[in-house]
Design a protein around this motif. Structure first.
Motif, PDB file in Angstrom:
ATOM      1  N   LYS A   1       2.887  -6.101  -8.173  1.00 42.57           N
ATOM      2  CA  LYS A   1       3.215  -5.200  -9.283  1.00 42.57           C
ATOM      3  C   LYS A   1       4.704  -4.919  -9.433  1.00 42.57           C
ATOM      4  CE  LYS A   1      -0.855  -4.510 -10.764  1.00 42.57           C
ATOM      5  NZ  LYS A   1      -1.213  -4.935 -12.108  1.00 42.57           N
ATOM      6  N   ILE A   2       5.349  -4.796  -8.306  1.00 35.23           N
ATOM      7  CA  ILE A   2       6.743  -4.340  -8.359  1.00 35.23           C
ATOM      8  C   ILE A   2       7.654  -5.435  -7.837  1.00 35.23           C
ATOM      9  CG2 ILE A   2       8.368  -2.570  -7.568  1.00 35.23           C
ATOM     10  CD1 ILE A   2       5.816  -0.836  -7.024  1.00 35.23           C
ATOM     11  N   PRO A   3       8.671  -5.784  -8.571  1.00 36.65           N
ATOM     12  CA  PRO A   3       9.610  -6.798  -8.082  1.00 36.65           C
ATOM     13  C   PRO A   3      10.345  -6.292  -6.843  1.00 36.65           C
ATOM     14  CG  PRO A   3      10.437  -5.763 -10.084  1.00 36.65           C
ATOM     15  CD  PRO A   3       9.046  -5.265  -9.890  1.00 36.65           C
ATOM     16  N   LEU A   4      10.289  -7.072  -5.790  1.00 29.84           N
ATOM     17  CA  LEU A   4      11.006  -6.684  -4.577  1.00 29.84           C
ATOM     18  C   LEU A   4      12.437  -7.206  -4.653  1.00 29.84           C
ATOM     19  CD1 LEU A   4       8.413  -7.420  -1.740  1.00 29.84           C
ATOM     20  CD2 LEU A   4       8.875  -5.269  -2.890  1.00 29.84           C
ATOM     21  N   PRO A   5      13.362  -6.490  -4.061  1.00 28.94           N
ATOM     22  CA  PRO A   5      14.744  -6.997  -4.023  1.00 28.94           C
ATOM     23  C   PRO A   5      14.826  -8.272  -3.183  1.00 28.94           C
ATOM     24  CG  PRO A   5      14.525  -4.966  -2.756  1.00 28.94           C
ATOM     25  CD  PRO A   5      13.230  -5.160  -3.461  1.00 28.94           C
ATOM     26  N   ASP A   6      15.893  -9.036  -3.394  1.00 29.15           N
ATOM     27  CA  ASP A   6      16.008 -10.356  -2.789  1.00 29.15           C
ATOM     28  C   ASP A   6      15.928 -10.360  -1.263  1.00 29.15           C
ATOM     29  OD1 ASP A   6      16.197 -11.589  -5.212  1.00 29.15           O
ATOM     30  OD2 ASP A   6      18.380 -11.344  -5.328  1.00 29.15           O
ATOM     31  N   PHE A   7      16.486  -9.321  -0.653  1.00 26.59           N
ATOM     32  CA  PHE A   7      16.584  -9.362   0.808  1.00 26.59           C
ATOM     33  C   PHE A   7      15.239  -9.124   1.499  1.00 26.59           C
ATOM     34  CE2 PHE A   7      16.839  -4.892  -0.124  1.00 26.59           C
ATOM     35  CZ  PHE A   7      16.206  -4.275   0.939  1.00 26.59           C
ATOM     36  N   LEU A   8      14.270  -8.677   0.729  1.00 23.70           N
ATOM     37  CA  LEU A   8      13.053  -8.160   1.325  1.00 23.70           C
ATOM     38  C   LEU A   8      11.882  -9.102   1.063  1.00 23.70           C
ATOM     39  CD1 LEU A   8      12.250  -5.523   2.827  1.00 23.70           C
ATOM     40  CD2 LEU A   8      11.490  -4.657   0.614  1.00 23.70           C
ATOM     41  N   LYS A   9      11.227  -9.535   2.156  1.00 19.26           N
ATOM     42  CA  LYS A   9      10.010 -10.342   1.993  1.00 19.26           C
ATOM     43  C   LYS A   9       8.824  -9.391   1.916  1.00 19.26           C
ATOM     44  CE  LYS A   9      11.416 -14.492   4.487  1.00 19.26           C
ATOM     45  NZ  LYS A   9      12.323 -14.030   5.569  1.00 19.26           N
ATOM     46  N   THR A  10       7.758  -9.830   1.269  1.00 17.19           N
ATOM     47  CA  THR A  10       6.590  -8.973   1.101  1.00 17.19           C
ATOM     48  C   THR A  10       6.061  -8.493   2.449  1.00 17.19           C
ATOM     49  OG1 THR A  10       6.059 -10.394  -0.731  1.00 17.19           O
ATOM     50  CG2 THR A  10       4.386  -8.816  -0.092  1.00 17.19           C
ATOM     51  N   THR A  11       5.992  -9.420   3.394  1.00 18.48           N
ATOM     52  CA  THR A  11       5.436  -9.034   4.696  1.00 18.48           C
ATOM     53  C   THR A  11       6.319  -7.998   5.375  1.00 18.48           C
ATOM     54  OG1 THR A  11       6.591 -10.920   5.586  1.00 18.48           O
ATOM     55  CG2 THR A  11       4.227 -11.187   5.148  1.00 18.48           C
ATOM     56  N   GLU A  12       7.612  -8.175   5.210  1.00 15.28           N
ATOM     57  CA  GLU A  12       8.543  -7.203   5.812  1.00 15.28           C
ATOM     58  C   GLU A  12       8.315  -5.824   5.227  1.00 15.28           C
ATOM     59  OE1 GLU A  12      12.356 -10.116   6.752  1.00 15.28           O
ATOM     60  OE2 GLU A  12      12.321  -8.890   4.936  1.00 15.28           O
ATOM     61  N   TYR A  13       8.146  -5.815   3.918  1.00 17.73           N
ATOM     62  CA  TYR A  13       7.938  -4.520   3.275  1.00 17.73           C
ATOM     63  C   TYR A  13       6.657  -3.882   3.783  1.00 17.73           C
ATOM     64  CZ  TYR A  13       7.034  -0.829   0.040  1.00 17.73           C
ATOM     65  OH  TYR A  13       6.764   0.403  -0.465  1.00 17.73           O
ATOM     66  N   ILE A  14       5.606  -4.690   3.872  1.00 16.16           N
ATOM     67  CA  ILE A  14       4.327  -4.146   4.330  1.00 16.16           C
ATOM     68  C   ILE A  14       4.477  -3.560   5.732  1.00 16.16           C
ATOM     69  CG2 ILE A  14       1.978  -4.795   5.012  1.00 16.16           C
ATOM     70  CD1 ILE A  14       2.056  -6.782   2.635  1.00 16.16           C
ATOM     71  N   THR A  15       5.213  -4.284   6.587  1.00 19.61           N
ATOM     72  CA  THR A  15       5.435  -3.792   7.944  1.00 19.61           C
ATOM     73  C   THR A  15       6.131  -2.438   7.929  1.00 19.61           C
ATOM     74  OG1 THR A  15       5.900  -6.092   8.442  1.00 19.61           O
ATOM     75  CG2 THR A  15       6.294  -4.492  10.207  1.00 19.61           C
ATOM     76  N   ILE A  16       7.226  -2.393   7.212  1.00 20.25           N
ATOM     77  CA  ILE A  16       8.036  -1.167   7.280  1.00 20.25           C
ATOM     78  C   ILE A  16       7.304  -0.008   6.603  1.00 20.25           C
ATOM     79  CG2 ILE A  16       9.467  -1.540   5.207  1.00 20.25           C
ATOM     80  CD1 ILE A  16      11.800  -0.472   6.975  1.00 20.25           C
ATOM     81  N   ALA A  17       6.576  -0.281   5.518  1.00 18.73           N
ATOM     82  CA  ALA A  17       5.866   0.791   4.834  1.00 18.73           C
ATOM     83  C   ALA A  17       4.768   1.362   5.731  1.00 18.73           C
ATOM     84  CB  ALA A  17       5.272   0.278   3.526  1.00 18.73           C
ATOM     85  N   HIS A  18       4.090   0.479   6.462  1.00 19.26           N
ATOM     86  CA  HIS A  18       3.059   0.967   7.379  1.00 19.26           C
ATOM     87  C   HIS A  18       3.659   1.786   8.499  1.00 19.26           C
ATOM     88  CE1 HIS A  18      -0.664  -0.437   5.822  1.00 19.26           C
ATOM     89  NE2 HIS A  18      -0.247  -1.692   5.703  1.00 19.26           N
ATOM     90  N   LEU A  19       4.767   1.291   9.031  1.00 17.82           N
ATOM     91  CA  LEU A  19       5.441   2.029  10.100  1.00 17.82           C
ATOM     92  C   LEU A  19       5.853   3.416   9.623  1.00 17.82           C
ATOM     93  CD1 LEU A  19       7.692  -0.677  11.771  1.00 17.82           C
ATOM     94  CD2 LEU A  19       5.876   0.647  12.868  1.00 17.82           C
ATOM     95  N   TYR A  20       6.347   3.430   8.398  1.00 17.16           N
ATOM     96  CA  TYR A  20       6.782   4.702   7.817  1.00 17.16           C
ATOM     97  C   TYR A  20       5.607   5.675   7.739  1.00 17.16           C
ATOM     98  CZ  TYR A  20       8.398   8.029   4.294  1.00 17.16           C
ATOM     99  OH  TYR A  20       8.719   9.178   3.624  1.00 17.16           O
ATOM    100  N   GLU A  21       4.475   5.189   7.219  1.00 20.52           N
ATOM    101  CA  GLU A  21       3.310   6.058   7.093  1.00 20.52           C
ATOM    102  C   GLU A  21       2.851   6.566   8.456  1.00 20.52           C
ATOM    103  OE1 GLU A  21       2.194   7.350   4.407  1.00 20.52           O
ATOM    104  OE2 GLU A  21       3.627   6.166   3.252  1.00 20.52           O
ATOM    105  N   LYS A  22       2.920   5.668   9.443  1.00 20.88           N
ATOM    106  CA  LYS A  22       2.487   6.045  10.785  1.00 20.88           C
ATOM    107  C   LYS A  22       3.371   7.156  11.339  1.00 20.88           C
ATOM    108  CE  LYS A  22       1.409   3.297  14.693  1.00 20.88           C
ATOM    109  NZ  LYS A  22       1.605   1.942  15.264  1.00 20.88           N
ATOM    110  N   LYS A  23       4.671   6.953  11.185  1.00 20.22           N
ATOM    111  CA  LYS A  23       5.630   7.967  11.659  1.00 20.22           C
ATOM    112  C   LYS A  23       5.382   9.296  10.976  1.00 20.22           C
ATOM    113  CE  LYS A  23       8.889   7.017  14.687  1.00 20.22           C
ATOM    114  NZ  LYS A  23       9.613   5.776  14.774  1.00 20.22           N
ATOM    115  N   MET A  24       5.219   9.235   9.680  1.00 21.46           N
ATOM    116  CA  MET A  24       5.060  10.465   8.909  1.00 21.46           C
ATOM    117  C   MET A  24       3.805  11.212   9.343  1.00 21.46           C
ATOM    118  SD  MET A  24       7.597  10.932   6.825  1.00 21.46           S
ATOM    119  CE  MET A  24       7.187  11.831   5.334  1.00 21.46           C
ATOM    120  N   SER A  25       2.715  10.473   9.533  1.00 23.19           N
ATOM    121  CA  SER A  25       1.507  11.197   9.909  1.00 23.19           C
ATOM    122  C   SER A  25       1.607  11.694  11.344  1.00 23.19           C
ATOM    123  CB  SER A  25       0.257  10.350   9.666  1.00 23.19           C
ATOM    124  OG  SER A  25       0.342   9.201  10.456  1.00 23.19           O
ATOM    125  N   ALA A  26       2.376  10.988  12.168  1.00 23.13           N
ATOM    126  CA  ALA A  26       2.592  11.483  13.525  1.00 23.13           C
ATOM    127  C   ALA A  26       3.337  12.808  13.520  1.00 23.13           C
ATOM    128  CB  ALA A  26       3.366  10.445  14.330  1.00 23.13           C
TER     129      ALA A  26
END
Lengths: 429, 805
Positions: free
Chosen positions: B250-275
């Protein structure tokens, strides 16, 4: 002690000023002119503030002197005859551009402060409001009354002086963007105004036709943008040499201590008459009335000058009694320039000017005090005669209008040719 | 009450039932909405009384009984009956009355204004309209409203409130506790505080810190810009209710960012936040939506109690906001899974809404002013309104009370090029034949200079000579500084204009602005001074060490000895002397000036464009220091610690103050986005060049999207709307500027300029390079050609700079 003071000038950090408006040159030219105390101007400008703090040291209370090390740099340029113990006072002019009661207002106000600490307090407040770095005379979108309040909050010892109150564009009574009364501008703070500055285009008798100004002292300052113009108008005091004595003398307006103001001929000021400079139309208030305020050449509205504006707000035809004495003068270079028909800044006039200063002393003493015979001996009867005429006020002036300075004529053409036949004329050189 | 309304507005106010109001710019949108809320509020009293058969428990101030909600701390939330003679203190202790009217806006400013207007409207009502019996209670209402404010302040101590206040617009108002006015976020915060477990609210700053921590371990070479991009993406997917995995579709990712990388970091972020049991701002909406999708009896009661919902700026709703509104309005569909976007597009609820008779929604907005797609707003929801809400009526407000006729005509001819819109036309109420000026300048600096010159003219000159000329050029009107706004697409453009305007000494206010004493060099200097006074202040020391130069870092012991030495002898120094010593001894000048020069692209560009090395940031830093000295000298009567303490106190106080003083007049500088909802007599829109407006970046041009054409078309229409918003800010005068060269590249004028009908425009050219721009002597002599003839002063003619041909 009798001395002269000029509170309102600008440093080289203000727009359209001479690069020579620095501490050293103020020191030099102040002495040449015969001014004892000069306002620094522009203390809100961080660079000027720091230059002043670097170069000045406290003298009498509230006044400052140039440090010896810096005085030495310039001393040799000042003729012995002119040297005096020169003082600075911290001052600034603020350009307030704001709207009140539905109109755009542009008012200039002068503030004098007795110490760097108090000046700094004012700077601190104003730095939150606007940009103090662009111009030595900062433009602030700030109500004049708020500025006054800020000044009083910093210290009640400050002097607050609405500047050149009649100038059309930038003054409390200006015809273009001023007010019709001080109360409309300053409201409940009006009584605390230290004094009003007449500006070049008006003189005390004109101002005294307004009973509303009876309670205020009038002061006269040069608003100089270059060293040569320092002391075009000054104030003469007879008090102790200190900020607070001067302030009291101004505030009380007691002629015992505030001896007199030395004035420009108001006609010489840039906005004395009405007119339109582009079309070279110069009108007296009566003529303006006849033409319904429009330029007969292009049909645009005329710029209404100070004479007209004063008349429209005046409530009596004769000036009120209470006033500090005053007298008129024309700067010496201008007199020399006129009588010899050379440019004011020409080498010739300059040479004459300095040679007179060397022989006689500072400019004010020449213009005001030194007996004519002494002047004649040191220069020529021609010059002495001219100074006599200026002292007596017997000069002809084509009034200034719409930003054009008035032009003076000390001698008529006939007088000139009469005098030129006398051999003594050029014996001076 | 209706005397200030025109026919269309009156119709909107009196309409009963679901309503969509299409309100173009300057048509009295807030005015109408506020009147409608007031109208509803006053009528609501009668409504309550007649509605006695309903078994819904809710507060009803007119009846003999009141109900309130048990404190959250008690085991289970139940409704309790309490006596009618309820005191204010009782209310403030509980503050759990459910509102029956909800008015949601997008900004704190809008809700503040709505509150103000509502209160004054209700106060007026008391005098003018006796029809409503409860008008007599206005004062009481006002007191309640004030009381509600006090409550807010009372709870500020809690972490949540604190974080919230710092970062956004907390505001709500309760009048008789019937109505809640606030932003979407403030409403959601209230909901979560009431109905959800404990949580900590993280603002943007905290969010960035969490992300930085994650990135430092997983992607150590990321810069701050990268992290900013990720933060933006996380916000975007939350607002669109997309599962993390589907983001790339849905959303164009910036050039430096691969989809998998984004998924990783977004999940990590959610985990941290809920912690941390933390919510970020977008979570406020998402979690509130979860409350509605998994309803409890309390939520059902809340929803049933809600009778009227008002939404301001409906064109700006994003998916999560849309879902919130929908679920609030239709309680029977609460169990639909909303996380799937398919659910949104397929479902229509026009038939099976048993609650629809007792709930009314009124949305107001203008699809032509939808400019927040980049934040996830979706204009489609506006077009779907009548499908979503049964028996919805659409009304149009078309009388424009803001702009002169030529400005309206220009805006109409422009927006007509958009295909995605609901047809409406604006009827200007002010006839005026002032043309819209289109000005082309040689480059960005000249454009900025042209704006500066024109502002000087508009205010009638800033010095004697200028005023003299201006008097003949603009004889009829002078404007205030605050009447004038300069708008631009990107913040970088703004800096150039700011530099030019400030150079001319014109007071200006850049939104948002950072005050001079918040600049890094001054802050660091203050840290040094703090360390002198409080030798054990570790936070200052660590801040200092962060900024220490490499040389100093290498030899920390020497560095500390230096500080120690200064501490020992500071008793002899005044505060400014201390500051001066630190500035010199600790290499401030070399550190900041070199760093700025090397790293700051803008400084470089500016240096190039200005052709004047002196105006670059070096001097700015030096100037800030001098300003620091000139404002700190007030403490110089005290030496050593005493003076420094005073100085530090002064600056601490200064930093907590609201620096913007609204009584001070200044020219407004802001981006087009920030100008939305504002109006100014004079508007400049700068940088009308292809690539700037419409704005395009490389990644958007690249063909990475399957729906490329569609995407670009939508993008273009959004940019056109942005320009439309800019134009319609102007009341009297509009200047459109573009530069022929920007950042050393040739440009073509914005295609949008061609879309405005030519007869509405007056074209000018700004020509001849200005050699010595900052020279004050030239300022008054240059001028605009359209007034050339009248002023030909011989003296100035020679050095006159003709700006326009």
């Amino acid at each position: 002690m009798i001395f002269t003071a000029d509170f309102h000038i600008h440093s080289h950090y203000s727009r359209a000023t001479s690069k020579f408006m620095d501490a050293n040159n103020l020191y030099k030219w102040g002495q040449l002119k015969g001014i004892r105390i000069i306002g620094t101007g522009d203390f809100t400008h961080p660079k000027w503030f720091s230059e002043l703090r670097e170069k000045l040291e406290p003298a009498e209370s509230g006044l400052f002197r140039l440090k010896k090390a810096y005085a030495k740099e310039i001393e040799h340029e000042i003729p012995e005859s002119c040297r005096s113990d020169f003082r600075f006072m911290l001052t600034v002019e603020i350009s307030n551009i704001y709207s009140k009661n539905g109109r755009v207002r542009k008012v200039h106000n002068v503030i004098c402060a007795p110490s760097f600490e108090i000046a700094s307090k004012i700077n601190s407040e104003l730095s939150k409001i606007g940009n103090l770095q662009a111009d030595g005379r900062p433009i602030l979108g700030l109500d004049s009354k708020r500025l006054f309040q800020i000044t009083l909050d910093a210290s009640t010892d400050c002097m607050f002086i609405p500047a050149h109150i009649w100038t059309p564009y930038f003054a409390v009574f200006g015809s273009k963007s001023g007010f019709d009364s001080l109360e409309e501008c300053f409201e409940d703070l009006t009584p605390f105004i230290t004094a009003l500055e007449t500006g070049l285009s008006s003189d005390p008798p004109m101002n005294r036709t307004l009973s509303a100004l009876d309670d205020f002292t009038l002061v006269s300052n040069s608003d100089a943008h270059s060293p040569q113009k320092l002391g075009r108008e000054v104030n003469r005091f007879d008090t102790e040499l200190s900020y607070f004595s001067i302030r009291d003398a101004v505030k009380n307006g007691d002629p015992k201590h505030f001896l007199e103001t030395v004035e420009f001929f108001p006609e010489e000021g840039k906005y004395h008459y009405d007119g339109h400079s582009t079309c070279e139309v110069r009108f007296s208030p009566e003529e303006t009335k006849k033409h319904n305020g429009l330029c007969p050449k292009c049909g645009h509205p005329l710029t209404i000058g100070v004479l007209n504006r004063v008349a429209s707000l005046a409530d009596r035809s004769e000036p009120g009694k209470k006033s500090i004495p005053y007298r008129y003068l024309i700067p010496l270079p201008e007199i020399l320039s006129d009588i010899y028909s050379k440019g004011v800044s020409s080498k010739y006039v300059n040479g004459l000017y300095f040679s007179m200063l060397e022989k006689l002393g500072n400019e004010f003493s020449i213009l005001l005090d030194i007996p004519l015979e002494t002047i004649e001996k040191a220069s020529s009867s021609y010059v002495a005669r001219a100074i006599q005429k200026v002292r007596e006020g017997k000069v002809r002036i084509a009034p200034g209008y719409d930003g054009e300075f008035g032009t003076i004529e000390v001698f008529t053409e006939k007088e000139k040719s009469d005098l030129q036949t006398q051999k003594t004329l050029f014996s001076f050189f | 009450m209706y005397k200030d309304l025109n026919e269309a507005q009156k119709m909107a106010v009196e309409h009963r039932g679901n309503l969509l109001i299409i309100a173009g710019p300057g048509t009295g949108k807030t005015h109408t909405l506020t009147h409608k809320i007031a109208h509803t509020l006053l009528r609501n009293k009668n409504f309550h009384c007649s509605d006695s058969d309903s078994n819904i428990l809710r507060p009803s101030s007119g009846t003999s009984e009141k109900y309130h909600f048990e404190n959250e701390t008690q085991s289970k939330s139940v409704f309790l009956k309490i006596p009618s003679a309820i005191s204010h203190s009782d209310i403030s202790n509980t503050r759990i009355f459910e509102p029956s009217i909800l008015a949601l806006t997008f900004t704190k400013k809008a809700s503040d204004e709505m509150k103000q207007r509502l209160i004054s409207l209700l106060a007026d009502c008391q005098h003018t309209n006796k029809r409503y019996s409860d008008c007599r209670n206005t004062d009481e209402r006002y007191a309640h409203a004030q009381h509600a404010d006090v409550q807010i302040i009372d709870v500020q101590n809690t972490d949540v409130q604190h974080a919230y206040d710092r970062h956004t617009d907390v505001y709500n108002l309760s009048i008789d506790h019937q109505i809640f006015i606030g932003t979407f976020h403030s409403w959601c915060l209230e909901m979560l505080k009431k109905f959800s477990r404990d949580f900590v609210l993280y603002g943007e700053k905290e969010k960035m810190i969490v992300l930085q921590k994650i990135a430092s371990s997983t992607f150590p070479n990321w810069t701050k810009t990268h992290i900013n991009d990720v933060a933006r993406l996380i916000s975007l997917h939350k607002n669109q209710l997309l599962p993390i995995e589907k983001i790339a579709e849905k959303i164009p990712l910036p050039d430096f960012l691969k989809t998998t990388e984004y998924i990783t970091i977004a999940h990590l972020y959610e985990k941290k936040m809920s912690a941390f049991r933390a919510l970020d701002f977008d979570d406020l909406l998402v979690k509130t939506l979860e409350l509605f999708t998994h309803p409890s009896p309390e939520i059902d009661a809340y929803r049933k109690n809600m009778r009227y919902v008002f939404i301001d700026e409906y064109q700006d709703v994003n998916t999560v906001q849309y879902e919130l509104i929908r679920l609030l309005m239709h309680s029977n569909v609460a169990k639909t899974t909303v996380t799937d976007e398919v659910a949104i597009s397929n479902k229509s609820f026009s038939t099976d809404t048993f609650q629809s008779t007792s709930k009314t929604i009124c949305a107001i907005g203008d699809p032509d002013q939808s400019i927040y797609a980049f934040r996830g707003s979706n204009i489609d929801y506006f077009f779907r309104f009548s499908e979503d809400f049964p028996h919805a009526t659409t009304l149009r407000l078309e009388e424009n009370y803001r702009s002169s006729s030529f400005i309206i005509k220009a805006s109409e001819s422009l927006i007509a090029y958009n295909s995605k819109r609901i047809h409406r036309s604006l009827r200007p109420q002010f006839e005026d034949s002032t043309l819209v000026s289109v000005i082309s300048a040689n480059d960005g600096w000249k454009e900025a200079y042209g704006v500066t010159k024109k502002i000087q003219k508009l205010v009638g000159g800033l010095d004697m000579i200028e005023s003299g000329h201006a008097h003949y050029h603009v004889p009829s009107e002078t404007f205030r500084f605050s009447d004038i706004a300069v708008l631009y697409r990107t913040k970088a453009q703004g800096r150039l204009i700011e530099a030019s305007i400030k150079k001319a000494g014109i007071p200006c206010q850049m939104v948002p602005e950072s005050a001079w004493y918040l600049k890094k060099e001054i802050q660091t200097l203050l840290h040094y001074l703090r360390l002198l006074v409080y030798p054990h202040d570790d936070s200052s020391l660590s801040k200092i060490l962060q900024t220490a130069s490499a040389r100093q870092k290498k030899n920390t012991s020497l560095f500390l000895t230096q500080i120690q030495a200064l501490m020992d002898e500071m008793i002899h120094f005044t505060p400014t002397e201390c500051a001066q010593k630190i500035w010199n001894d600790f290499g401030f000048e070399s550190y900041y000036c070199r760093k700025k020069n090397g790293g700051n692209v803008h400084a470089k560009i500016r240096a190039k464009t200005l052709n004047n090395e002196k105006i670059v940031s070096d001097e700015k830093i030096q100037n800030n220091f001098l300003l620091f000295l000139s404002t700190s000298a007030q403490f110089d009567s005290m030496k050593g610690k005493e003076g420094l303490l005073k100085l530090l106190e002064h600056y601490t106080f200064l930093q907590n103050e609201d620096t913007f003083d609204s009584s001070v007049e200044a020219v407004h500088l802001m981006t087009l986005h920030a100008s939305k909802g504002l109006e100014f007599p004079v508007v400049f829109i700068t940088g009308l060049e292809d690539g700037l407006l419409p704005y395009s970046t490389k990644s958007e041009n690249s063909a990475r999207f399957s729906k490329k054409d569609d995407f670009i078309k939508n993008q273009l229409e959004e940019e056109r709307r942005l320009f439309y918003v800019g134009i319609t800010r102007a009341k009297r005068k509009l200047y459109l500027l573009h530069a022929l060269v920007r950042d050393e590249k040739e440009t073509t004028p914005s295609p949008f300029l061609k879309e405005i009908r030519e007869e509405l425009l007056e074209r000018k050219t700004l020509r001849k390079p200005l050699k010595n721009i900052v020279s004050s002597q030239n300022f008054h002599t240059s001028k605009w050609n359209d007034h050339d003839q009248s002023c030909s002063d011989q003296k100035t003619k020679k050095d006159q700079l003709e700006l326009f041909s």
